[in-house]
Design a protein around this motif. Structure first.
Motif, PDB file in Angstrom:
ATOM      1  N   UNK A   1      -3.498   5.201 -12.122  1.00  0.00           N
ATOM      2  CA  UNK A   1      -3.168   3.788 -11.941  1.00  0.00           C
ATOM      3  C   UNK A   1      -2.911   3.488 -10.469  1.00  0.00           C
ATOM      4  N   UNK A   2      -2.163   4.375  -9.792  1.00  0.00           N
ATOM      5  CA  UNK A   2      -1.919   4.183  -8.367  1.00  0.00           C
ATOM      6  C   UNK A   2      -3.204   4.211  -7.554  1.00  0.00           C
ATOM      7  N   UNK A   3      -4.099   5.146  -7.876  1.00  0.00           N
ATOM      8  CA  UNK A   3      -5.387   5.205  -7.176  1.00  0.00           C
ATOM      9  C   UNK A   3      -6.219   3.952  -7.441  1.00  0.00           C
ATOM     10  N   UNK A   4      -6.182   3.466  -8.691  1.00  0.00           N
ATOM     11  CA  UNK A   4      -6.923   2.244  -9.021  1.00  0.00           C
ATOM     12  C   UNK A   4      -6.397   1.059  -8.210  1.00  0.00           C
TER      13      UNK A   4
ATOM     14  N   UNK B   1       0.821  -1.208   0.000  1.00  0.00           N
ATOM     15  CA  UNK B   1       0.000   0.000   0.000  1.00  0.00           C
ATOM     16  C   UNK B   1       0.856   1.260   0.000  1.00  0.00           C
ATOM     17  N   UNK B   2       1.956   1.243   0.736  1.00  0.00           N
ATOM     18  CA  UNK B   2       2.831   2.409   0.794  1.00  0.00           C
ATOM     19  C   UNK B   2       3.423   2.711  -0.585  1.00  0.00           C
ATOM     20  N   UNK B   3       3.777   1.673  -1.317  1.00  0.00           N
ATOM     21  CA  UNK B   3       4.341   1.867  -2.656  1.00  0.00           C
ATOM     22  C   UNK B   3       3.291   2.427  -3.614  1.00  0.00           C
ATOM     23  N   UNK B   4       2.050   2.036  -3.439  1.00  0.00           N
ATOM     24  CA  UNK B   4       0.980   2.555  -4.287  1.00  0.00           C
ATOM     25  C   UNK B   4       0.744   4.037  -4.008  1.00  0.00           C
ATOM     26  N   UNK B   5       0.750   4.405  -2.723  1.00  0.00           N
ATOM     27  CA  UNK B   5       0.628   5.823  -2.393  1.00  0.00           C
ATOM     28  C   UNK B   5       1.799   6.615  -2.953  1.00  0.00           C
ATOM     29  N   UNK B   6       2.987   6.010  -2.937  1.00  0.00           N
ATOM     30  CA  UNK B   6       4.166   6.684  -3.480  1.00  0.00           C
ATOM     31  C   UNK B   6       4.007   6.914  -4.976  1.00  0.00           C
TER      32      UNK B   6
END
Length: 404
Positions: free
Chosen positions: A281-284, A228-233
């Motif tokens: 893409x990150x939000x998805x 999840x942290x990588x997606x927020x990044x």
């Protein structure tokens, strides 16, 4: 058993419902944006068509939220990769897959053109008395041109992805897009142009849209961040990059501004779309798990699957529905046009959206049948001539759609 329960039970277990939901949501946001951006005001007892991004320039910032074509492209890449791999597993030739996918895109568009082109020609000859202009109905066609090309190139780009990966090609193509943008946004007027923009920007049509489509391959391979942290990044870095772009060189608007030749990030596409698409893409990815749980509910899935089964029809005909609503509302006088975009105008938008949705629902029922063409007969290994004919067909179809 209810309709939603039957539909839920009939859906294959391996189907990625979340990708369907992203695709439906992106197109419905496009539809909503197009219905909101057109404005009718009354000036000296005369109806005047206007464009929200011109009348209220601050709304150009809202195009960042409504520009969801990157979502449609990376979802298309993910679904295309999955579909082509299943076809290969069945022993189906890549050329036959391209033919089938192209027909699914072009068949509803062909019927749309058969009905609308004569109307547009007659309207032009008569001085086009419609409020927004009959050619407004034809504008959705442009999107099919790059999407058709990206779909037809799937066998080639997917094979390159499987051999080389996508990270390096995507990075190199993004840098190329930025270099083209730098020339486009800093070049002096007077050179060759397309719709008021430097012609060099047209090079980004294949570059930007293929990069966005290629991101879908990473989704199909499950090679995107799981933490999840990588997606927020990913969201933060992409949003920051987009902010720097707009603050330094790039325009704010993510769509063309009707009536103006001002620069924008869609016609031609710019690298800002790649930054925006990466953030989306990150939000998805962040929403994937809770949305997937929600889509397991029959009623929620039915709300996605029903419009999804008519999605191309909805996209092609949504501007036509707006023309019908405008003719019924303003030409007859039962919907009063304000003198300016004010609080009353905004308060009446839900009613306006409903007025456009009613004819769109009727059009979707009438023309949705053309979205499922009969299957092509399975043939032996295609010859070089068959490959050449399909390539020429795709090239001519995409060029024709863009020209219209």
């Amino acid at each position: 058993m209810s309709f939603a329960k039957r539909l839920n039970d009939a859906t294959p277990r391996e189907r990625d419902r979340y990708l369907d939901a992203l695709r439906v949501t992106s197109i419905l946001l496009v539809v909503l944006g197009h219905w909101l951006v057109r404005v009718i005001t009354r000036q000296d007892d005369t109806l005047e068509p206007g464009y929200m991004l011109v009348l209220v320039p601050e709304t150009q910032w809202a195009t960042i939220a409504f520009q969801v074509l990157p979502v449609f492209f990376f979802v298309g890449g993910a679904l295309g990769a999955q579909s082509l791999r299943r076809a290969r597993a069945r022993g189906e030739r890549s050329l036959h897959w391209v033919q089938a996918r192209s027909r699914r895109l072009l068949r509803p568009a062909a019927w749309f053109l058969v009905l609308w082109l004569p109307i547009a020609v007659v309207a032009a000859a008569a001085g086009d008395p419609s409020i927004f202009g009959a050619d407004t109905a034809l504008t959705p066609l442009w999107f099919l041109a790059p999407y058709l090309v990206a779909t037809a190139l799937t066998p080639l780009t997917l094979r390159l992805h499987e051999r080389l990966g996508s990270a390096l090609p995507v990075a190199a193509a993004s840098l190329a897009a930025i270099a083209i943008d730098a020339h486009r946004f800093t070049s002096l007027p007077g050179g060759p142009d397309i719709a008021g923009q430097p012609a060099v920007g047209a090079l980004n049509y294949p570059i930007v849209f293929l990069v966005l489509y290629q991101l879908g391959y990473l989704w199909a391979d499950d090679r995107l961040p799981h933490v999840r942290r990588a997606r927020w990044l990913l969201v933060a870095v992409s949003a920051a990059a987009l902010g720097v772009m707009i603050a330094t060189l790039y325009p704010v608007s993510m769509i063309p501004i009707s009536g103006l030749d001002a620069a924008n990030n869609l016609a031609p596409p710019s690298a800002a779309l790649i930054a925006l698409g990466s953030a989306q893409l990150g939000l998805a990815l962040l929403l994937r798990r809770p949305a997937t749980r929600l889509l397991a509910r029959p009623r929620v899935w039915a709300a996605v699957a029903v419009p999804g089964s008519r999605l191309m029809t909805i996209y092609l005909w949504h501007q036509s529905a707006m023309l019908i609503a405008a003719a019924a509302a303003f030409s007859t006088g039962w919907w009063p046009a304000p003198e300016q975009v004010d609080a009353t105008w905004w308060l009446t938008r839900p009613l306006w959206i409903a007025a456009c949705a009613i004819p769109l629902a009727a059009l979707a029922v009438a023309f949705g049948r053309f979205e499922a063409p009969p299957p092509l007969p399975v043939k032996a290994a295609p010859t070089w001539r068959a490959h050449a004919l399909v390539a020429a067909g795709v090239a001519l179809a995409s060029a024709g759609l863009a020209a219209v």
